[in-house]
Design a protein around this motif. Sequence first.
Motif, PDB file in Angstrom:
ATOM      1  N   GLU A 190     105.580  27.980  40.515  1.00  0.00           N
ATOM      2  CA  GLU A 190     106.102  27.713  41.851  1.00  0.00           C
ATOM      3  C   GLU A 190     105.484  28.702  42.826  1.00  0.00           C
ATOM      4  O   GLU A 190     105.694  29.902  42.717  1.00  0.00           O
ATOM      5  N   GLU A 206      98.131  19.703  40.882  1.00  0.00           N
ATOM      6  CA  GLU A 206      99.184  19.913  41.873  1.00  0.00           C
ATOM      7  C   GLU A 206     100.064  18.698  42.072  1.00  0.00           C
ATOM      8  O   GLU A 206     101.194  18.825  42.514  1.00  0.00           O
ATOM      9  N   GLU A 237     110.602  24.018  50.424  1.00  0.00           N
ATOM     10  CA  GLU A 237     110.416  23.673  49.025  1.00  0.00           C
ATOM     11  C   GLU A 237     109.226  24.464  48.478  1.00  0.00           C
ATOM     12  O   GLU A 237     108.209  24.587  49.147  1.00  0.00           O
ATOM     13  N   PRO A 268     105.456  28.578  50.060  1.00  0.00           N
ATOM     14  CA  PRO A 268     104.802  27.807  51.110  1.00  0.00           C
ATOM     15  C   PRO A 268     103.835  28.669  51.916  1.00  0.00           C
ATOM     16  O   PRO A 268     104.008  29.882  52.040  1.00  0.00           O
ATOM     17  N   ASP A 295     105.872  25.151  46.449  1.00  0.00           N
ATOM     18  CA  ASP A 295     104.699  24.319  46.251  1.00  0.00           C
ATOM     19  C   ASP A 295     104.281  24.463  44.789  1.00  0.00           C
ATOM     20  O   ASP A 295     103.572  25.405  44.447  1.00  0.00           O
TER      21      ASP A 295
END
Length: 180
Positions: free
Chosen positions: A140, A101, A30, A143, A32
């Motif tokens: 976006e 965040e 996904e 990771p 972060d």
Amino acid sequence: MRTPLAAAGLVALGVLLMANPLFLPVPVGEPDPAYTHTVQPVTDGSVAGFESPATGAGNETDGGNDSNASDAVVAYADLAPDAREAFDRARDAPEGGFGVEDPAERVDSLPYPTEPTLGDGLLIVEYDGERYEFWTRTVEREPGAVVAQRTLLQPVAFLAGFLAVVAGAAVGLRGRLGGD
């Protein structure tokens, strides 16, 4: 016989290592996300490539049908209280904005698109007679494992591959020139 085999092996290893972006696994995870809020003054009559809305009396588009200009500009007092708080915080921030965040820290009354457009992630806010661009967006980020792979592992593997190809060529040339 061993020299040509060693040279070919080093060259093959080098080519494989240099081609590492093609076969190293990229973890699919996904993204972060971070949610940013940015405020900057409107300057030179345009807002991020969009034509700036009318700036006052006499600049309306056609008298009674002034919906485009009036829809694009939001008075500071008309912002929701949490949006006013975010606007003030972004305007007062040293870099002209701030980020969060945690999705729970976003302002509920504001959209956070990945590609803001005028009215959706980009508002023109009139505050004390001045106009400001108020940007909210989702950024976006990749990771950490992907970033580490691309910044550390792949360059090191490429360099090792390049050196292996050079070593293979050196071993091969040394064998041909009779250096054995």
